[in-house]
Design a protein around this motif. Structure first.
Motif, PDB file in Angstrom:
ATOM      1  N   SER A  64     -13.429 -30.110 -24.910  1.00  0.00           N
ATOM      2  CA  SER A  64     -12.827 -31.131 -24.051  1.00  0.00           C
ATOM      3  C   SER A  64     -11.310 -31.122 -24.182  1.00  0.00           C
ATOM      4  O   SER A  64     -10.753 -30.775 -25.228  1.00  0.00           O
ATOM      5  CB  SER A  64     -13.362 -32.519 -24.413  1.00  0.00           C
ATOM      6  N   TRP A  65     -10.681 -31.489 -23.081  1.00  0.00           N
ATOM      7  CA  TRP A  65      -9.235 -31.676 -23.035  1.00  0.00           C
ATOM      8  C   TRP A  65      -8.992 -33.096 -22.539  1.00  0.00           C
ATOM      9  O   TRP A  65      -9.271 -33.416 -21.372  1.00  0.00           O
ATOM     10  CB  TRP A  65      -8.583 -30.664 -22.089  1.00  0.00           C
ATOM     11  N   GLY A  66      -8.496 -33.959 -23.411  1.00  0.00           N
ATOM     12  CA  GLY A  66      -8.295 -35.357 -23.059  1.00  0.00           C
ATOM     13  C   GLY A  66      -7.211 -35.532 -22.003  1.00  0.00           C
ATOM     14  O   GLY A  66      -6.331 -34.678 -21.840  1.00  0.00           O
ATOM     15  N   ALA A  67      -7.284 -36.653 -21.296  1.00  0.00           N
ATOM     16  CA  ALA A  67      -6.314 -36.928 -20.233  1.00  0.00           C
ATOM     17  C   ALA A  67      -4.869 -36.869 -20.729  1.00  0.00           C
ATOM     18  O   ALA A  67      -4.006 -36.313 -20.040  1.00  0.00           O
ATOM     19  CB  ALA A  67      -6.620 -38.286 -19.598  1.00  0.00           C
ATOM     20  N   PRO A  68      -4.522 -37.427 -21.912  1.00  0.00           N
ATOM     21  CA  PRO A  68      -3.135 -37.327 -22.386  1.00  0.00           C
ATOM     22  C   PRO A  68      -2.685 -35.878 -22.590  1.00  0.00           C
ATOM     23  O   PRO A  68      -1.538 -35.530 -22.287  1.00  0.00           O
ATOM     24  CB  PRO A  68      -3.158 -38.091 -23.720  1.00  0.00           C
ATOM     25  N   VAL A  69      -3.583 -35.030 -23.091  1.00  0.00           N
ATOM     26  CA  VAL A  69      -3.254 -33.617 -23.288  1.00  0.00           C
ATOM     27  C   VAL A  69      -2.973 -32.944 -21.953  1.00  0.00           C
ATOM     28  O   VAL A  69      -2.009 -32.174 -21.808  1.00  0.00           O
ATOM     29  CB  VAL A  69      -4.406 -32.897 -24.014  1.00  0.00           C
ATOM     30  N   LEU A  70      -3.786 -33.255 -20.949  1.00  0.00           N
ATOM     31  CA  LEU A  70      -3.614 -32.649 -19.631  1.00  0.00           C
ATOM     32  C   LEU A  70      -2.323 -33.129 -18.970  1.00  0.00           C
ATOM     33  O   LEU A  70      -1.618 -32.349 -18.327  1.00  0.00           O
ATOM     34  CB  LEU A  70      -4.814 -32.969 -18.750  1.00  0.00           C
ATOM     35  N   ARG A  71      -2.008 -34.414 -19.121  1.00  0.00           N
ATOM     36  CA  ARG A  71      -0.758 -34.937 -18.536  1.00  0.00           C
ATOM     37  C   ARG A  71       0.453 -34.274 -19.189  1.00  0.00           C
ATOM     38  O   ARG A  71       1.430 -33.932 -18.507  1.00  0.00           O
ATOM     39  CB  ARG A  71      -0.690 -36.457 -18.709  1.00  0.00           C
ATOM     40  N   GLU A  72       0.389 -34.106 -20.504  1.00  0.00           N
ATOM     41  CA  GLU A  72       1.503 -33.447 -21.200  1.00  0.00           C
ATOM     42  C   GLU A  72       1.628 -31.992 -20.768  1.00  0.00           C
ATOM     43  O   GLU A  72       2.735 -31.484 -20.568  1.00  0.00           O
ATOM     44  CB  GLU A  72       1.288 -33.527 -22.708  1.00  0.00           C
ATOM     45  N   LEU A  73       0.493 -31.322 -20.600  1.00  0.00           N
ATOM     46  CA  LEU A  73       0.503 -29.926 -20.154  1.00  0.00           C
ATOM     47  C   LEU A  73       1.127 -29.808 -18.776  1.00  0.00           C
ATOM     48  O   LEU A  73       1.940 -28.905 -18.529  1.00  0.00           O
ATOM     49  CB  LEU A  73      -0.927 -29.384 -20.126  1.00  0.00           C
ATOM     50  N   GLY A  97       3.362 -31.655 -17.365  1.00  0.00           N
ATOM     51  CA  GLY A  97       4.807 -31.862 -17.386  1.00  0.00           C
ATOM     52  C   GLY A  97       5.567 -30.812 -18.164  1.00  0.00           C
ATOM     53  O   GLY A  97       6.663 -30.408 -17.771  1.00  0.00           O
ATOM     54  N   ALA A  98       4.963 -30.328 -19.264  1.00  0.00           N
ATOM     55  CA  ALA A  98       5.685 -29.431 -20.169  1.00  0.00           C
ATOM     56  C   ALA A  98       5.513 -27.960 -19.836  1.00  0.00           C
ATOM     57  O   ALA A  98       6.405 -27.148 -20.101  1.00  0.00           O
ATOM     58  CB  ALA A  98       5.240 -29.690 -21.613  1.00  0.00           C
ATOM     59  N   GLU A  99       4.366 -27.598 -19.265  1.00  0.00           N
ATOM     60  CA  GLU A  99       4.090 -26.186 -18.998  1.00  0.00           C
ATOM     61  C   GLU A  99       3.540 -26.013 -17.584  1.00  0.00           C
ATOM     62  O   GLU A  99       2.340 -25.763 -17.407  1.00  0.00           O
ATOM     63  CB  GLU A  99       3.107 -25.631 -20.033  1.00  0.00           C
ATOM     64  N   PRO A 100       4.400 -26.144 -16.577  1.00  0.00           N
ATOM     65  CA  PRO A 100       3.922 -26.067 -15.189  1.00  0.00           C
ATOM     66  C   PRO A 100       3.258 -24.739 -14.843  1.00  0.00           C
ATOM     67  O   PRO A 100       2.336 -24.700 -14.030  1.00  0.00           O
ATOM     68  CB  PRO A 100       5.195 -26.283 -14.361  1.00  0.00           C
ATOM     69  N   ARG A 101       3.702 -23.655 -15.457  1.00  0.00           N
ATOM     70  CA  ARG A 101       3.081 -22.358 -15.164  1.00  0.00           C
ATOM     71  C   ARG A 101       1.635 -22.324 -15.649  1.00  0.00           C
ATOM     72  O   ARG A 101       0.725 -21.893 -14.914  1.00  0.00           O
ATOM     73  CB  ARG A 101       3.882 -21.237 -15.821  1.00  0.00           C
ATOM     74  N   LEU A 102       1.404 -22.785 -16.880  1.00  0.00           N
ATOM     75  CA  LEU A 102       0.047 -22.823 -17.410  1.00  0.00           C
ATOM     76  C   LEU A 102      -0.805 -23.824 -16.628  1.00  0.00           C
ATOM     77  O   LEU A 102      -1.992 -23.593 -16.386  1.00  0.00           O
ATOM     78  CB  LEU A 102       0.066 -23.177 -18.893  1.00  0.00           C
TER      79      LEU A 102
END
Length: 213
Positions: A173-182, A184-189
């Motif tokens: 699982s990938w929690g919502a906070p992790v996905l939101r940070e991803l 914003g921080a890594e648009p390519r990924l």
């Protein structure tokens, strides 16, 4: 000699602008701006050669970063089927980076998403099965390599189905906070993840499975 340097510098810059590969572009810019820095240093124009040295440093940094991203990365054998079947839109390094952000979960008869609610995580079935239910009716089943909660992530809407693990299953699982940070921080990924989820949704549509769980 100075005239040759300026022509060499701008010739390299022209070659950089014509390059399709971003790594080649960066390396040519490093060479071009280094030559122009030497040329303007000889002319005694500190404002220009200092700017060119700054450009050399910036482009050298990005060239090294691109080289590191492109170096051979081996996906562990246990994860290779998942990468090749589900995450093929990601390079091995991107896949391992995203995978490392997730949390392994061993679940039994657990509810992953609830109809009408916003999922608090993106899930993937690593090994096992999960039932997709609408009301009291099971309308589909998820198996290895399939996501739950991805449609809500893509559309921003509540889940239109409930997903329940059947028996025991290995999940990630990938929690919502992790996905939101991803995002914003890594648009390519993040864009690669969108491509992966889009492929998963297309596959479900072709099989006639629901795509709004």
């Amino acid at each position: 000699m100075s005239a040759y340097l300026v022509h060499l510098g701008y010739g390299l810059m022209l070659a950089a602008l014509l390059a399709r590969d971003v790594l080649r572009l960066r390396m040519l810019l490093v060479a071009a701006q280094a030559v122009l820095a030497v040329y303007t240093f000889r002319l005694g124009v500190p404002a220009i050669w200092r700017w060119n040295l700054l450009f050399v440093a910036i482009n050298a940094y990005w060239a090294v970063r691109i080289l590191r991203e492109r170096r051979a990365v081996t996906v562990p054998e246990a994860l290779r089927p998942l990468h090749e079947d589900t995450f093929r839109a990601m390079s091995p390094s991107e896949f391992l980076r995203f995978w490392g952000l997730g949390t392994p979960v061993e679940a039994r008869d657990a509810v992953l998403t609830t109809e009408g609610d916003f999922p608090d995580a993106l899930w993937i079935v690593v090994r096992g099965r999960a039932a997709v239910r609408r009301g009291a009716t099971t309308i589909a089943r998820l198996t290895d390599g399939q996501f739950a909660g991805e449609m809500s992530l893509v559309t921003g809407r509540p889940a239109n189905a409930t997903v329940v693990v059947e028996g025991g299953a290995t999940l990630r699982s990938w929690g919502a906070p992790v996905l939101r940070e991803l995002e914003g921080a890594e648009p390519r990924l993040w864009s690669r993840l969108q491509a992966v989820l889009g492929t998963d949704l297309v596959g479900k549509v072709r099989r006639g499975d629901p795509v709004d769980a």
